[in-house]
Design a protein around this motif. Structure first.
Motif, PDB file in Angstrom:
ATOM      1  N   THR A  12      46.328 -25.842  53.360  1.00 51.25           N
ATOM      2  CA  THR A  12      45.258 -26.347  54.174  1.00 51.25           C
ATOM      3  C   THR A  12      45.761 -24.734  55.289  1.00 51.25           C
ATOM      4  OG1 THR A  12      47.476 -26.406  54.968  1.00 51.25           O
ATOM      5  CG2 THR A  12      47.067 -28.204  54.350  1.00 51.25           C
ATOM      6  N   MET A  13      45.808 -23.612  53.821  1.00 52.78           N
ATOM      7  CA  MET A  13      45.610 -22.783  54.963  1.00 52.78           C
ATOM      8  C   MET A  13      43.946 -21.733  55.394  1.00 52.78           C
ATOM      9  SD  MET A  13      49.297 -21.281  53.376  1.00 52.78           S
ATOM     10  CE  MET A  13      49.273 -19.362  54.349  1.00 52.78           C
ATOM     11  N   ARG A  14      44.083 -21.118  56.158  1.00 56.36           N
ATOM     12  CA  ARG A  14      42.590 -20.573  56.417  1.00 56.36           C
ATOM     13  C   ARG A  14      42.702 -19.017  55.441  1.00 56.36           C
ATOM     14  NH1 ARG A  14      40.019 -17.213  59.449  1.00 56.36           N
ATOM     15  NH2 ARG A  14      41.068 -16.127  60.771  1.00 56.36           N
ATOM     16  N   LEU A  15      41.771 -18.880  55.105  1.00 57.16           N
ATOM     17  CA  LEU A  15      41.163 -17.628  53.944  1.00 57.16           C
ATOM     18  C   LEU A  15      40.956 -16.557  55.140  1.00 57.16           C
ATOM     19  CD1 LEU A  15      40.164 -18.972  50.518  1.00 57.16           C
ATOM     20  CD2 LEU A  15      42.259 -17.490  51.023  1.00 57.16           C
ATOM     21  N   VAL A  16      41.608 -15.475  54.930  1.00 62.00           N
ATOM     22  CA  VAL A  16      40.618 -14.321  55.969  1.00 62.00           C
ATOM     23  C   VAL A  16      39.790 -13.540  55.081  1.00 62.00           C
ATOM     24  CG1 VAL A  16      41.754 -12.317  57.064  1.00 62.00           C
ATOM     25  CG2 VAL A  16      43.166 -14.752  57.445  1.00 62.00           C
ATOM     26  N   PRO A  17      38.515 -13.517  55.628  1.00 64.76           N
ATOM     27  CA  PRO A  17      37.128 -12.828  54.146  1.00 64.76           C
ATOM     28  C   PRO A  17      38.060 -11.352  54.225  1.00 64.76           C
ATOM     29  CG  PRO A  17      36.933 -13.681  56.297  1.00 64.76           C
ATOM     30  CD  PRO A  17      37.891 -14.117  56.561  1.00 64.76           C
ATOM     31  N   ASP A  18      38.153 -10.964  53.001  1.00 64.45           N
ATOM     32  CA  ASP A  18      38.495  -9.870  53.074  1.00 64.45           C
ATOM     33  C   ASP A  18      38.470 -10.020  51.259  1.00 64.45           C
ATOM     34  OD1 ASP A  18      39.689  -6.770  53.054  1.00 64.45           O
ATOM     35  OD2 ASP A  18      41.124  -7.787  52.334  1.00 64.45           O
ATOM     36  N   GLY A  19      38.111  -8.613  50.590  1.00 64.76           N
ATOM     37  CA  GLY A  19      38.689  -8.522  48.958  1.00 64.76           C
ATOM     38  C   GLY A  19      39.896  -9.278  48.511  1.00 64.76           C
ATOM     39  N   ALA A  20      41.439  -8.566  48.969  1.00 66.43           N
ATOM     40  CA  ALA A  20      42.314  -9.567  48.576  1.00 66.43           C
ATOM     41  C   ALA A  20      42.473 -10.992  49.263  1.00 66.43           C
ATOM     42  CB  ALA A  20      43.316  -8.263  48.914  1.00 66.43           C
ATOM     43  N   LEU A  21      43.669 -11.371  48.078  1.00 58.69           N
ATOM     44  CA  LEU A  21      43.640 -12.590  49.298  1.00 58.69           C
ATOM     45  C   LEU A  21      44.573 -12.184  50.441  1.00 58.69           C
ATOM     46  CD1 LEU A  21      43.776 -15.876  48.629  1.00 58.69           C
ATOM     47  CD2 LEU A  21      46.061 -15.275  46.823  1.00 58.69           C
ATOM     48  N   ASN A  22      44.577 -12.756  51.206  1.00 58.77           N
ATOM     49  CA  ASN A  22      45.164 -13.225  52.849  1.00 58.77           C
ATOM     50  C   ASN A  22      44.772 -14.623  53.009  1.00 58.77           C
ATOM     51  OD1 ASN A  22      46.112 -10.191  53.211  1.00 58.77           O
ATOM     52  ND2 ASN A  22      43.767 -10.644  52.715  1.00 58.77           N
ATOM     53  N   ALA A  23      45.467 -15.339  53.642  1.00 59.05           N
ATOM     54  CA  ALA A  23      45.816 -16.546  54.389  1.00 59.05           C
ATOM     55  C   ALA A  23      46.728 -17.228  55.500  1.00 59.05           C
ATOM     56  CB  ALA A  23      45.938 -17.292  53.387  1.00 59.05           C
ATOM     57  N   GLU A  24      46.289 -17.829  56.895  1.00 58.28           N
ATOM     58  CA  GLU A  24      46.874 -17.487  58.207  1.00 58.28           C
ATOM     59  C   GLU A  24      47.867 -18.791  57.727  1.00 58.28           C
ATOM     60  OE1 GLU A  24      45.542 -17.543  61.628  1.00 58.28           O
ATOM     61  OE2 GLU A  24      44.190 -15.775  60.774  1.00 58.28           O
ATOM     62  N   THR A  25      48.924 -19.040  58.219  1.00 57.18           N
ATOM     63  CA  THR A  25      49.565 -20.095  58.368  1.00 57.18           C
ATOM     64  C   THR A  25      48.924 -21.469  59.379  1.00 57.18           C
ATOM     65  OG1 THR A  25      51.796 -19.171  57.952  1.00 57.18           O
ATOM     66  CG2 THR A  25      51.863 -21.638  59.006  1.00 57.18           C
ATOM     67  N   PRO A  26      48.496 -22.100  59.049  1.00 60.94           N
ATOM     68  CA  PRO A  26      48.375 -22.957  59.999  1.00 60.94           C
ATOM     69  C   PRO A  26      48.943 -23.173  61.526  1.00 60.94           C
ATOM     70  CG  PRO A  26      48.275 -24.256  58.321  1.00 60.94           C
ATOM     71  CD  PRO A  26      48.646 -23.498  58.192  1.00 60.94           C
ATOM     72  N   LEU A  27      48.448 -23.125  63.106  1.00 61.78           N
ATOM     73  CA  LEU A  27      50.067 -23.372  64.081  1.00 61.78           C
ATOM     74  C   LEU A  27      50.557 -24.501  64.206  1.00 61.78           C
ATOM     75  CD1 LEU A  27      46.641 -21.626  66.586  1.00 61.78           C
ATOM     76  CD2 LEU A  27      49.049 -20.744  65.039  1.00 61.78           C
ATOM     77  N   ARG A  28      49.775 -25.283  63.560  1.00 61.07           N
ATOM     78  CA  ARG A  28      50.766 -26.932  63.710  1.00 61.07           C
ATOM     79  C   ARG A  28      52.108 -26.356  62.769  1.00 61.07           C
ATOM     80  NH1 ARG A  28      46.394 -28.358  59.788  1.00 61.07           N
ATOM     81  NH2 ARG A  28      47.694 -28.981  57.677  1.00 61.07           N
ATOM     82  N   ASP A  29      52.163 -25.857  61.568  1.00 61.25           N
ATOM     83  CA  ASP A  29      53.749 -25.163  61.364  1.00 61.25           C
ATOM     84  C   ASP A  29      54.173 -24.467  61.467  1.00 61.25           C
ATOM     85  OD1 ASP A  29      52.707 -27.862  59.330  1.00 61.25           O
ATOM     86  OD2 ASP A  29      51.290 -26.266  57.764  1.00 61.25           O
ATOM     87  N   LEU A  30      53.673 -23.648  62.520  1.00 57.55           N
ATOM     88  CA  LEU A  30      54.521 -22.915  62.993  1.00 57.55           C
ATOM     89  C   LEU A  30      55.342 -23.195  64.191  1.00 57.55           C
ATOM     90  CD1 LEU A  30      52.123 -19.782  63.440  1.00 57.55           C
ATOM     91  CD2 LEU A  30      54.270 -20.036  62.015  1.00 57.55           C
ATOM     92  N   GLY A  31      55.595 -24.453  64.448  1.00 57.39           N
ATOM     93  CA  GLY A  31      56.827 -25.207  65.807  1.00 57.39           C
ATOM     94  C   GLY A  31      58.511 -25.400  65.266  1.00 57.39           C
ATOM     95  N   GLY A  32      58.558 -25.429  63.999  1.00 62.41           N
ATOM     96  CA  GLY A  32      59.564 -25.609  64.266  1.00 62.41           C
ATOM     97  C   GLY A  32      60.661 -24.138  63.180  1.00 62.41           C
ATOM     98  N   THR A  33      61.814 -24.362  63.313  1.00 58.73           N
ATOM     99  CA  THR A  33      62.190 -23.147  63.569  1.00 58.73           C
ATOM    100  C   THR A  33      62.044 -21.894  62.121  1.00 58.73           C
ATOM    101  OG1 THR A  33      64.500 -24.413  64.294  1.00 58.73           O
ATOM    102  CG2 THR A  33      65.737 -21.927  62.807  1.00 58.73           C
ATOM    103  N   LEU A  34      62.113 -22.857  60.761  1.00 58.73           N
ATOM    104  CA  LEU A  34      61.636 -22.193  59.591  1.00 58.73           C
ATOM    105  C   LEU A  34      60.160 -22.346  59.163  1.00 58.73           C
ATOM    106  CD1 LEU A  34      65.238 -22.402  57.298  1.00 58.73           C
ATOM    107  CD2 LEU A  34      63.980 -20.030  58.997  1.00 58.73           C
ATOM    108  N   THR A  35      59.431 -21.821  58.640  1.00 63.01           N
ATOM    109  CA  THR A  35      58.374 -21.753  57.934  1.00 63.01           C
ATOM    110  C   THR A  35      57.656 -22.529  56.925  1.00 63.01           C
ATOM    111  OG1 THR A  35      57.131 -19.514  60.188  1.00 63.01           O
ATOM    112  CG2 THR A  35      55.426 -20.619  57.722  1.00 63.01           C
TER     113      THR A  35
END
Length: 151
Positions: A12-35
């Protein structure tokens, strides 16, 4: 979706365009104490190591430079010879939210998902350096790995 993200259940992660592998946490998964681990952001500056290098049983850390007693240690040695500690902390990429900056700045176009909170476990670098005699003139540590060629 990148095969590594699929391998670790991070579909479910969004890839960040780059030559290396980079991906963002979906904002809905940042609401709890631990990711959740399956959506913890991924940040790389270089190429991913080969599958052979990913075998942690073969990893060795070389401690050299400004030490009285340089050493090479395996992961099992680190785990058994030093106190294991846990720390709950937030890790955030310095570029988090960069795609919203005005004026635009160089760097990866991170949204707001380059952040996460986790329980980090391991040994303290301070303990390792003190055991092997870090010298008073040491001012920084440098970290090199086989996914980057040196020199």
């Amino acid at each position: 979706m990148h095969r590594i993200l699929k391998r670790f259940g991070k579909q479910t992660m969004r890839l960040v365009p780059d030559g290396a592998l980079n991906a963002e946490t979906p904002l809905r998964d940042l609401g709890g104490t631990l990711t959740p681990l399956t959506s913890f952001f991924v940040r790389n500056n270089g190429d991913l190591p080969s599958e052979a290098i990913c075998d942690a049983s073969k990893w060795v850390i070389a401690l050299d430079g400004e030490l009285d007693n340089p050493q090479s240690l395996t992961l099992p040695q680190l785990r058994t010879e030093f106190e294991n500690v846990s720390l709950t902390a937030v890790l955030e990429c310095a570029g988090n939210g960069r795609n919203e900056y005005t004026p635009r700045v160089d760097g990866l176009a991170w949204g707001r998902g380059a952040v996460g909170c986790a329980v980090w476990r391991g040994v303290r670098l301070r303990d390792v350096l003190q055991r092997y005699g870090v010298r008073p003139d040491a001012v920084y540590t440098a970290h090199y790995s086989p996914d980057r060629k040196i020199g």
